[in-house]
Design an enzyme around this catalytic site. Sequence first.
Site, PDB file in Angstrom:
ATOM      1  N   PHE A   1      40.845  44.458  46.357  1.00 14.50           N
ATOM      2  CA  PHE A   1      41.370  43.093  46.269  1.00 14.50           C
ATOM      3  C   PHE A   1      40.883  42.483  44.969  1.00 14.50           C
ATOM      4  O   PHE A   1      39.696  42.216  44.794  1.00 14.50           O
ATOM      5  CB  PHE A   1      40.932  42.216  47.442  1.00 14.50           C
ATOM      6  CG  PHE A   1      41.531  40.828  47.356  1.00 14.50           C
ATOM      7  CD1 PHE A   1      42.824  40.605  47.794  1.00 14.50           C
ATOM      8  CD2 PHE A   1      40.815  39.786  46.795  1.00 14.50           C
ATOM      9  CE1 PHE A   1      43.396  39.329  47.677  1.00 14.50           C
ATOM     10  CE2 PHE A   1      41.383  38.518  46.677  1.00 14.50           C
ATOM     11  CZ  PHE A   1      42.674  38.299  47.121  1.00 14.50           C
TER      12      PHE A   1
ATOM     13  N   ASP B   1      34.486  44.428  38.781  1.00 13.37           N
ATOM     14  CA  ASP B   1      34.922  43.134  39.310  1.00 13.37           C
ATOM     15  C   ASP B   1      33.805  42.594  40.191  1.00 13.37           C
ATOM     16  O   ASP B   1      33.695  42.925  41.364  1.00 13.37           O
ATOM     17  CB  ASP B   1      36.225  43.309  40.106  1.00 13.37           C
ATOM     18  CG  ASP B   1      36.739  41.991  40.665  1.00 13.37           C
ATOM     19  OD1 ASP B   1      35.962  41.023  40.728  1.00 13.37           O
ATOM     20  OD2 ASP B   1      37.915  41.940  41.077  1.00 13.37           O
TER      21      ASP B   1
ATOM     22  N   LYS C   1      34.333  32.613  40.823  1.00 15.93           N
ATOM     23  CA  LYS C   1      33.817  32.002  42.048  1.00 15.93           C
ATOM     24  C   LYS C   1      32.509  31.245  41.811  1.00 15.93           C
ATOM     25  O   LYS C   1      32.517  30.106  41.396  1.00 15.93           O
ATOM     26  CB  LYS C   1      33.697  33.043  43.145  1.00 15.93           C
ATOM     27  CG  LYS C   1      35.056  33.607  43.567  1.00 15.93           C
ATOM     28  CD  LYS C   1      35.002  34.312  44.881  1.00 15.93           C
ATOM     29  CE  LYS C   1      36.327  34.959  45.250  1.00 15.93           C
ATOM     30  NZ  LYS C   1      37.423  34.004  45.474  1.00 15.93           N
TER      31      LYS C   1
END
Length: 401
Positions: free
Chosen positions: A141, A226, A255
């Site tokens: 994801f 990531d 984030k």
Amino acid sequence: MSTTENAIASAEAHSAHNYHPLPVVVATADGAWMTDVEGRRYLDMLAGYSALNFGHGNRRLIDAARAQLERVTLTSRAFHHDRFADFCTRLAELCGMEMVLPMNTGAEAVETAVKTARKWGYRVKGVPDGMAKIIVAADNFHGRTTTVISFSTDPEARADFGPYTPGFEIVPYGDLTAMREAMTENTVAVLIEPIQGEAGVLVPPPGYLAGVRELTRERNVLFIADEIQSGLGRTGKTFACEHEDVVPDVYLLGKALGGGVVPVSAVVSSAAVLGVYRPGEHGSTFGGNPLACAVALEVIDMLSTGEYQQRAAELGDHLHRELGLLVGAGTVQAVRGRGLWAGVDIEPELGTGREISERLLERRVLVKDTHGSTIRIAPPLVIGKEDLDWGLEQLREVLRG
């Protein structure tokens, strides 16, 4: 209808149904706790998918944002501003890198990494134009943009959004042999999550990340990590790659970099990689804006002490020890994760992940499901041990029925 029901009905009537939120309407939040429009308090055990690592309303971050709001919030990259150089310098130092390319969202960082890897492949490695390949892992994801869903294996993310962007090879997560076999002279990068969050907090086999690092270095391929969810303290270290003493060629961050205050993301790498860009080839109006830089600089300062990483490691050990006691007791099949991050596979006969999340909601604990009967637990790193224990007790009560 209650205030909550009215708010949800209005949202359903006037917003696209691209999410399926739990039926709670948050009005205020502080630390690890949120309060809804009815005045009920809930323990946040999700932390905005790690965007809220430092808790809701963190005073240092709010003060940094407020001070910058009074000065200047946006210049666009048409002009310099006085927070940009410090942000890039300090973030590069935190990562042990040389250069930063700031964006806003995690998906933008991933898209930027794809462009960077391709350009590096053509300009530096010498791959023929249009032939660059990037290896990714199944069950990944990395976002929901058109390019990113083109290399997703999740039917919900892909269905009805084609035609898909070419140039990606998908291999099983954790399988070095498959990765090696997929590599060709046109491979420019391997893009993986050090821990797969959306897939259920999947931790790769020991030695996998080190093996990826060795393989990519041997084949002159970029290793892009990531760390948008796993980075910045969540796993008990600044970066999840550190658990195997690995430094990738490129970090993708987001984030928590914005502290849950503003969206901030970045691609961080060496001058040899990010130096391939020339003016006009990539950009973002809001990327690296003064407000984002001010908040992110405070985040970097907070991480530089190691306090939050240590807290995540210590409370994470406690979390996994307590969750481990549930495995094999007829309630939990498996627990995975690192630090204050866990994927919990509930016995299917007890309910789906959504159903378990809804039962926890009734007990004033907020988590989120993923894939079948799995729930994710990722509280803010500032959570107190007593609050964490209270949340875990609510989970035990739910599982007891």
